[in-house]
Design a protein around this motif. Structure first.
Motif, PDB file in Angstrom:
ATOM      1  N   ALA A  46       0.836  -1.205   0.000  1.00  9.22           N
ATOM      2  CA  ALA A  46       0.000   0.000   0.000  1.00  9.22           C
ATOM      3  C   ALA A  46       0.872   1.257   0.000  1.00  9.22           C
ATOM      4  O   ALA A  46       0.576   2.228  -0.703  1.00  9.22           O
ATOM      5  CB  ALA A  46      -0.926  -0.003   1.210  1.00  9.22           C
ATOM      6  N   PHE A  47       1.957   1.236   0.775  1.00 13.54           N
ATOM      7  CA  PHE A  47       2.865   2.384   0.825  1.00 13.54           C
ATOM      8  C   PHE A  47       3.497   2.618  -0.538  1.00 13.54           C
ATOM      9  O   PHE A  47       3.543   3.742  -1.037  1.00 13.54           O
ATOM     10  CB  PHE A  47       3.932   2.158   1.889  1.00 13.54           C
ATOM     11  N   LEU A  48       3.972   1.552  -1.173  1.00 10.36           N
ATOM     12  CA  LEU A  48       4.601   1.691  -2.486  1.00 10.36           C
ATOM     13  C   LEU A  48       3.591   2.128  -3.541  1.00 10.36           C
ATOM     14  O   LEU A  48       3.910   2.950  -4.409  1.00 10.36           O
ATOM     15  CB  LEU A  48       5.267   0.378  -2.896  1.00 10.36           C
ATOM     16  N   ALA A  49       2.372   1.625  -3.476  1.00  4.60           N
ATOM     17  CA  ALA A  49       1.337   2.013  -4.434  1.00  4.60           C
ATOM     18  C   ALA A  49       0.984   3.493  -4.293  1.00  4.60           C
ATOM     19  O   ALA A  49       0.615   4.145  -5.277  1.00  4.60           O
ATOM     20  CB  ALA A  49       0.092   1.153  -4.242  1.00  4.60           C
ATOM     21  N   SER A  50       1.127   4.045  -3.095  1.00  5.33           N
ATOM     22  CA  SER A  50       0.787   5.460  -2.887  1.00  5.33           C
ATOM     23  C   SER A  50       1.732   6.399  -3.636  1.00  5.33           C
ATOM     24  O   SER A  50       1.404   7.558  -3.849  1.00  5.33           O
ATOM     25  CB  SER A  50       0.774   5.798  -1.391  1.00  5.33           C
ATOM     26  N   PHE A  51       2.883   5.906  -4.067  1.00  6.11           N
ATOM     27  CA  PHE A  51       3.804   6.737  -4.835  1.00  6.11           C
ATOM     28  C   PHE A  51       3.261   7.051  -6.225  1.00  6.11           C
ATOM     29  O   PHE A  51       3.715   7.989  -6.870  1.00  6.11           O
ATOM     30  CB  PHE A  51       5.187   6.097  -4.944  1.00  6.11           C
ATOM     31  N   GLN A  52       2.265   6.280  -6.705  1.00  3.72           N
ATOM     32  CA  GLN A  52       1.638   6.610  -7.991  1.00  3.72           C
ATOM     33  C   GLN A  52       0.866   7.921  -7.870  1.00  3.72           C
ATOM     34  O   GLN A  52       0.794   8.688  -8.814  1.00  3.72           O
ATOM     35  CB  GLN A  52       0.704   5.496  -8.433  1.00  3.72           C
ATOM     36  N   PHE A 110       1.451  10.321  -5.292  1.00  2.00           N
ATOM     37  CA  PHE A 110       2.371  11.370  -4.840  1.00  2.00           C
ATOM     38  C   PHE A 110       3.818  10.915  -5.075  1.00  2.00           C
ATOM     39  O   PHE A 110       4.537  10.595  -4.127  1.00  2.00           O
ATOM     40  CB  PHE A 110       2.160  11.664  -3.349  1.00  2.00           C
ATOM     41  N   PRO A 111       4.289  10.893  -6.333  1.00  2.00           N
ATOM     42  CA  PRO A 111       5.624  10.354  -6.627  1.00  2.00           C
ATOM     43  C   PRO A 111       6.780  11.185  -6.072  1.00  2.00           C
ATOM     44  O   PRO A 111       7.873  10.663  -5.899  1.00  2.00           O
ATOM     45  CB  PRO A 111       5.660  10.311  -8.153  1.00  2.00           C
ATOM     46  N   ALA A 112       6.549  12.455  -5.780  1.00  2.00           N
ATOM     47  CA  ALA A 112       7.638  13.307  -5.293  1.00  2.00           C
ATOM     48  C   ALA A 112       7.578  13.483  -3.778  1.00  2.00           C
ATOM     49  O   ALA A 112       8.156  14.411  -3.238  1.00  2.00           O
ATOM     50  CB  ALA A 112       7.581  14.670  -5.978  1.00  2.00           C
ATOM     51  N   SER A 144      11.240   9.048   3.226  1.00  4.51           N
ATOM     52  CA  SER A 144       9.925   9.410   3.744  1.00  4.51           C
ATOM     53  C   SER A 144       9.776   8.841   5.146  1.00  4.51           C
ATOM     54  O   SER A 144      10.070   7.670   5.382  1.00  4.51           O
ATOM     55  CB  SER A 144       8.847   8.850   2.818  1.00  4.51           C
ATOM     56  N   TYR A 145       9.318   9.658   6.078  1.00  6.60           N
ATOM     57  CA  TYR A 145       9.086   9.221   7.451  1.00  6.60           C
ATOM     58  C   TYR A 145       7.608   8.929   7.638  1.00  6.60           C
ATOM     59  O   TYR A 145       6.755   9.686   7.205  1.00  6.60           O
ATOM     60  CB  TYR A 145       9.520  10.299   8.437  1.00  6.60           C
TER      61      TYR A 145
END
Length: 52
Positions: free
Chosen positions: A19-25, A27-29, A44-45
Motif C-alpha cells: 500500500a505504501f509503495l502504491a501510494s507513490f503513484q 504522490f511520486p515526489a 519518507s518518514y
C-alpha cells in the motif's frame, strides 16, 4: 487450513508495504530528496519508521 499468527502478521506487513509503495503513484515526489546520497533517492518518514 487456518494461517498461523506469524503468517497473519507477515501478510499484514506485506500488505502495508504494498500500500505504501502504491501510494507513490499518487504522490511520486513525496519525501525528502537526498541526491547527495544517491541520485533520485527520496526518504519518507511514517510514524516512528523510516522508509527508503
Amino acid at each position: 487450513m487456518k494461517p498461523t499468527a506469524s503468517e497473519t502478521i507477515a501478510l499484514g506487513y506485506l500488505d502495508r508495504i504494498n500500500a505504501f509503495l502504491a501510494s507513490f503513484q499518487t504522490f511520486p515526489a513525496r519525501g525528502s530528496l537526498r541526491n547527495e546520497i544517491r541520485e533520485g533517492l527520496r526518504i519518507s518518514y511514517r510514524g516512528q519508521s523510516l522508509d527508503l
